[in-house]
Structures are given as structure tokens and as C-alpha cells.
Design a protein around this motif. Structure first.
Motif, PDB file in Angstrom:
ATOM      1  N   GLY A   1      38.903   6.632  43.225  1.00  0.00           N
ATOM      2  CA  GLY A   1      39.362   6.351  44.575  1.00  0.00           C
ATOM      3  C   GLY A   1      38.429   5.436  45.337  1.00  0.00           C
ATOM      4  O   GLY A   1      37.227   5.380  45.088  1.00  0.00           O
ATOM      5  N   MET A   2      39.002   4.658  46.267  1.00  0.00           N
ATOM      6  CA  MET A   2      38.229   3.825  47.193  1.00  0.00           C
ATOM      7  C   MET A   2      37.253   2.898  46.481  1.00  0.00           C
ATOM      8  O   MET A   2      36.074   2.853  46.771  1.00  0.00           O
ATOM      9  CB  MET A   2      37.492   4.707  48.206  1.00  0.00           C
ATOM     10  N   ASN A   3      37.776   2.147  45.511  1.00  0.00           N
ATOM     11  CA  ASN A   3      36.937   1.244  44.734  1.00  0.00           C
ATOM     12  C   ASN A   3      37.337  -0.214  44.857  1.00  0.00           C
ATOM     13  O   ASN A   3      36.909  -1.046  44.056  1.00  0.00           O
ATOM     14  CB  ASN A   3      36.948   1.658  43.266  1.00  0.00           C
ATOM     15  N   LYS A   4      38.174  -0.525  45.816  1.00  0.00           N
ATOM     16  CA  LYS A   4      38.532  -1.909  46.116  1.00  0.00           C
ATOM     17  C   LYS A   4      39.221  -2.602  44.941  1.00  0.00           C
ATOM     18  O   LYS A   4      38.990  -3.782  44.693  1.00  0.00           O
ATOM     19  CB  LYS A   4      37.301  -2.705  46.560  1.00  0.00           C
ATOM     20  N   PHE A   5      40.028  -1.845  44.192  1.00  0.00           N
ATOM     21  CA  PHE A   5      40.825  -2.547  43.196  1.00  0.00           C
ATOM     22  C   PHE A   5      42.290  -2.547  43.580  1.00  0.00           C
ATOM     23  O   PHE A   5      42.721  -1.874  44.496  1.00  0.00           O
ATOM     24  CB  PHE A   5      40.573  -2.065  41.765  1.00  0.00           C
ATOM     25  N   THR A   6      43.062  -3.333  42.860  1.00  0.00           N
ATOM     26  CA  THR A   6      44.432  -3.653  43.249  1.00  0.00           C
ATOM     27  C   THR A   6      45.416  -3.228  42.154  1.00  0.00           C
ATOM     28  O   THR A   6      45.068  -2.482  41.238  1.00  0.00           O
ATOM     29  CB  THR A   6      44.575  -5.166  43.491  1.00  0.00           C
ATOM     30  N   ASP A   7      46.626  -3.754  42.245  1.00  0.00           N
ATOM     31  CA  ASP A   7      47.645  -3.477  41.228  1.00  0.00           C
ATOM     32  C   ASP A   7      47.165  -3.874  39.827  1.00  0.00           C
ATOM     33  O   ASP A   7      47.563  -3.267  38.836  1.00  0.00           O
ATOM     34  CB  ASP A   7      48.926  -4.256  41.546  1.00  0.00           C
ATOM     35  N   VAL A   8      46.297  -4.866  39.762  1.00  0.00           N
ATOM     36  CA  VAL A   8      45.776  -5.330  38.463  1.00  0.00           C
ATOM     37  C   VAL A   8      44.990  -4.217  37.777  1.00  0.00           C
ATOM     38  O   VAL A   8      45.192  -3.923  36.592  1.00  0.00           O
ATOM     39  CB  VAL A   8      44.882  -6.577  38.644  1.00  0.00           C
ATOM     40  N   GLY A   9      44.081  -3.595  38.519  1.00  0.00           N
ATOM     41  CA  GLY A   9      43.287  -2.514  37.956  1.00  0.00           C
ATOM     42  C   GLY A   9      44.130  -1.315  37.571  1.00  0.00           C
ATOM     43  O   GLY A   9      43.922  -0.695  36.515  1.00  0.00           O
TER      44      GLY A   9
ATOM     45  N   TYR B   1      42.808  10.077  40.051  1.00  0.00           N
ATOM     46  CA  TYR B   1      42.556   9.958  41.489  1.00  0.00           C
ATOM     47  C   TYR B   1      42.354   8.476  41.786  1.00  0.00           C
ATOM     48  O   TYR B   1      41.309   7.908  41.484  1.00  0.00           O
ATOM     49  CB  TYR B   1      41.318  10.764  41.887  1.00  0.00           C
ATOM     50  N   LEU B   2      43.365   7.850  42.373  1.00  0.00           N
ATOM     51  CA  LEU B   2      43.342   6.418  42.616  1.00  0.00           C
ATOM     52  C   LEU B   2      43.540   6.069  44.089  1.00  0.00           C
ATOM     53  O   LEU B   2      43.724   4.900  44.434  1.00  0.00           O
ATOM     54  CB  LEU B   2      44.438   5.735  41.786  1.00  0.00           C
ATOM     55  N   GLY B   3      43.506   7.051  44.947  1.00  0.00           N
ATOM     56  CA  GLY B   3      43.752   6.826  46.366  1.00  0.00           C
ATOM     57  C   GLY B   3      42.703   5.939  47.016  1.00  0.00           C
ATOM     58  O   GLY B   3      41.580   5.801  46.542  1.00  0.00           O
ATOM     59  N   GLY B   4      43.113   5.313  48.111  1.00  0.00           N
ATOM     60  CA  GLY B   4      42.165   4.513  48.880  1.00  0.00           C
ATOM     61  C   GLY B   4      41.913   3.130  48.313  1.00  0.00           C
ATOM     62  O   GLY B   4      40.995   2.438  48.744  1.00  0.00           O
ATOM     63  N   ASN B   5      42.716   2.717  47.330  1.00  0.00           N
ATOM     64  CA  ASN B   5      42.623   1.364  46.801  1.00  0.00           C
ATOM     65  C   ASN B   5      43.773   0.520  47.352  1.00  0.00           C
ATOM     66  O   ASN B   5      44.632   1.018  48.072  1.00  0.00           O
ATOM     67  CB  ASN B   5      42.638   1.403  45.271  1.00  0.00           C
ATOM     68  N   ASP B   6      43.795  -0.756  47.006  1.00  0.00           N
ATOM     69  CA  ASP B   6      44.787  -1.675  47.563  1.00  0.00           C
ATOM     70  C   ASP B   6      46.035  -1.693  46.685  1.00  0.00           C
ATOM     71  O   ASP B   6      46.340  -2.680  46.017  1.00  0.00           O
ATOM     72  CB  ASP B   6      44.164  -3.069  47.657  1.00  0.00           C
ATOM     73  N   LEU B   7      46.766  -0.565  46.683  1.00  0.00           N
ATOM     74  CA  LEU B   7      47.912  -0.398  45.792  1.00  0.00           C
ATOM     75  C   LEU B   7      49.219  -0.651  46.536  1.00  0.00           C
ATOM     76  O   LEU B   7      49.448  -0.101  47.606  1.00  0.00           O
ATOM     77  CB  LEU B   7      47.927   1.014  45.202  1.00  0.00           C
ATOM     78  N   THR B   8      50.073  -1.470  45.942  1.00  0.00           N
ATOM     79  CA  THR B   8      51.362  -1.814  46.539  1.00  0.00           C
ATOM     80  C   THR B   8      52.499  -1.192  45.725  1.00  0.00           C
ATOM     81  O   THR B   8      52.267  -0.421  44.796  1.00  0.00           O
ATOM     82  CB  THR B   8      51.543  -3.340  46.595  1.00  0.00           C
TER      83      THR B   8
ATOM     84  N   ASN C   1      32.665   0.559  44.693  1.00  0.00           N
ATOM     85  CA  ASN C   1      32.872  -0.893  44.704  1.00  0.00           C
ATOM     86  C   ASN C   1      32.928  -1.505  43.302  1.00  0.00           C
ATOM     87  O   ASN C   1      32.332  -2.559  43.054  1.00  0.00           O
ATOM     88  CB  ASN C   1      31.774  -1.587  45.522  1.00  0.00           C
ATOM     89  N   ILE C   2      33.660  -0.866  42.405  1.00  0.00           N
ATOM     90  CA  ILE C   2      33.690  -1.397  41.039  1.00  0.00           C
ATOM     91  C   ILE C   2      34.764  -2.472  40.859  1.00  0.00           C
ATOM     92  O   ILE C   2      34.720  -3.213  39.883  1.00  0.00           O
ATOM     93  CB  ILE C   2      33.877  -0.283  39.998  1.00  0.00           C
ATOM     94  N   SER C   3      35.732  -2.558  41.759  1.00  0.00           N
ATOM     95  CA  SER C   3      36.753  -3.614  41.782  1.00  0.00           C
ATOM     96  C   SER C   3      37.660  -3.595  40.547  1.00  0.00           C
ATOM     97  O   SER C   3      37.527  -2.741  39.671  1.00  0.00           O
ATOM     98  CB  SER C   3      36.099  -4.990  41.947  1.00  0.00           C
ATOM     99  N   ASP C   4      38.564  -4.571  40.476  1.00  0.00           N
ATOM    100  CA  ASP C   4      39.478  -4.681  39.337  1.00  0.00           C
ATOM    101  C   ASP C   4      38.726  -4.875  38.021  1.00  0.00           C
ATOM    102  O   ASP C   4      39.139  -4.367  36.980  1.00  0.00           O
ATOM    103  CB  ASP C   4      40.434  -5.866  39.522  1.00  0.00           C
ATOM    104  N   ALA C   5      37.634  -5.610  38.074  1.00  0.00           N
ATOM    105  CA  ALA C   5      36.857  -5.860  36.853  1.00  0.00           C
ATOM    106  C   ALA C   5      36.309  -4.557  36.284  1.00  0.00           C
ATOM    107  O   ALA C   5      36.339  -4.331  35.070  1.00  0.00           O
ATOM    108  CB  ALA C   5      35.718  -6.834  37.145  1.00  0.00           C
ATOM    109  N   GLY C   6      35.816  -3.690  37.159  1.00  0.00           N
ATOM    110  CA  GLY C   6      35.304  -2.396  36.707  1.00  0.00           C
ATOM    111  C   GLY C   6      36.406  -1.504  36.185  1.00  0.00           C
ATOM    112  O   GLY C   6      36.251  -0.819  35.162  1.00  0.00           O
ATOM    113  N   ALA C   7      37.538  -1.500  36.880  1.00  0.00           N
ATOM    114  CA  ALA C   7      38.675  -0.697  36.428  1.00  0.00           C
ATOM    115  C   ALA C   7      39.142  -1.160  35.049  1.00  0.00           C
ATOM    116  O   ALA C   7      39.496  -0.344  34.191  1.00  0.00           O
ATOM    117  CB  ALA C   7      39.816  -0.800  37.434  1.00  0.00           C
TER     118      ALA C   7
END
Length: 222
Positions: A137-145, A163-170, A113-119
């Protein structure tokens, strides 16, 4: 799940400096903040190169203590997936990494759960490291991160595994990652469970065809 009680775990950890162990795994062993603090206190006195604490509950304070202990240590692989370390610990770890004082080659912070801010803060630290493998992976970040991490990867020539799978990537992330595939010496890329459409997949396919380094990609959609 192992059935060792916490006091026994702490006693085991305290004995590590009297051994020649270079690998320790306490995966899914009910490791809490207390055990993580004990581990951090002995790291400078050991030969440890790999520490696996995946699927535990060390929390932010446990992760921060471990980050402190990395300075000048022999630890090359730190696996902290699924430990609820959160943004605060990710920020502190990024600060330690930015100092260039660690030996880390592989860092696993998946499912924390580090989000875009953590990324973003981790991305800023990347060029100061010798990391070869980064698992987020699976850290709730988006295209921004993703954009921040890919930007930093261009200045981190040692980094060859993402390894970036499981995030909100478009598809926006797919386009950015395609450029990374072309410009970075990536060998392995995990994008499982991303939200790419045919357009995003096409971006990636074109870049993969041009890559001379990529050996393995995982991209299970949905």
C-alpha cells in the motif's frame, strides 16, 4: 513512539541470540540503519519468525542487510512499512526472494516509495516464494505495477492476501484485479483510496459475486 536510545536498542538486539524469542517488534522506535544492520547480523543465530520494524528509518542499506540475512533463516514475517527503503532495496529484496531461499510468508513494504519499477521486480520474484501475504500500500505505483503483480499472482498459489490501497489505481486496475479475484485463491484484498469510478466498482462487484474464496475486501474510494 518509544523513547529508547539507539545504543540501548542495539544492545537489546545483540542479546536476542541468547533468548528463545520468536517475535520482536520495534515499531516506531527510531530504528535507523545501524540498528537494522545489527538486527541483520544476529538473524541467523536466532529463532525469530516475526520481525516488525514498521515506522522507522532503516533506509536502503538497512533493508538490503535484512534481505541478505533472510537466506536460510526462520523468519516468516518481515514488516518494513514506512522505512524509506526505496527502489534500490526493493530490487535487492526481489533478487533474494527469487532465489527461493527464504521462509517468508508475509512481507510488508507499504509506504516505501518503491513505484512501478519496484512492484515489477517484486512481481517477477513472487512465483519463487511461498508468500501468503503481500502488503504494498501507498507506494506510488499505478495500473502498470498492479498488472505485473496480478500476472505473477497466477503463478503464486500460496498468495491469498493483497494490500494495494493508497496507490494510483484506476478502473484499468479494477478490471485486472477482478480477473485475479476469479482466477486466484484470494481471501483478503485491500484497495482503499483507489480512484475507481462506478465502472471499476462494477468490475470488482461482479468478480466478488463469482469468487468462492474471497472473505474480506476493503475498498473505500477516494
Amino acid at each position: 513512539m518509544c523513547q529508547i536510545d539507539e545504543e540501548s536498542l542495539i544492545e537489546f538486539v545483540k542479546k536476542i541470540p541468547s533468548t528463545s524469542l520468536n517475535y520482536v517488534s520495534l515499531m516506531d522506535c527510531n530504528v535507523t540503519e545501524r540498528t537494522a544492520l545489527a538486527m541483520a547480523s544476529i538473524i541467523p543465530k536466532t529463532f525469530l519468525r516475526t520481525i516488525c520494524l514498521t515506522s522507522n528509518n532503516i533506509g536502503p542499506k538497512g533493508a538490503i542487510a535484512l534481505a541478505d540475512a533472510l537466506r536460510g533463516s526462520s523468519v516468516e514475517d518481515l514488516l518494513l512499512s514506512e522505512n524509506d527503503i526505496g527502489l534500490e532495496a526493493a530490487q535487492y529484496l526481489a533478487q533474494v526472494l527469487s532465489e527461493g531461499s527464504t521462509s517468508l510468508k508475509s512481507l510488508d513494504l507499504s509506504k516505501n516509495n518503491i513505484s512501478d519499477a519496484g512492484a515489477t521486480v517484486l512481481a517477477k520474484a513472487l512465483p519463487h516464494t511461498r508468500l501468503e501475504e503481500l502488503l504494498l500500500g501507498m507506494n506510488k505505483f499505478t495500473d502498470v505495477g498492479v498488472a505485473e503483480i496480478c500476472k505473477a499472482a497466477k503463478s503464486t498459489p500460496t498468495l491469498v492476501k493483497f494490500y494495494l490501497g493508497g496507490n494510483d489505481l484506476t478502473d484499468a486496475s479494477a478490471k485486472i484485479l477482478a480477473e485475479s479475484i476469479r482466477s486466484c485463491p484470494l481471501k483478503k484484498l485491500n484497495l482503499n483510496h483507489s480512484k475507481f469510478t462506478d465502472k471499476g466498482v462494477a468490475y470488482l462487484a461482479e468478480a466478488i459475486a463469482e469468487s468462492v474464496t474471497l472473505e474480506h475486501i476493503m475498498n473505500r474510494i477516494g
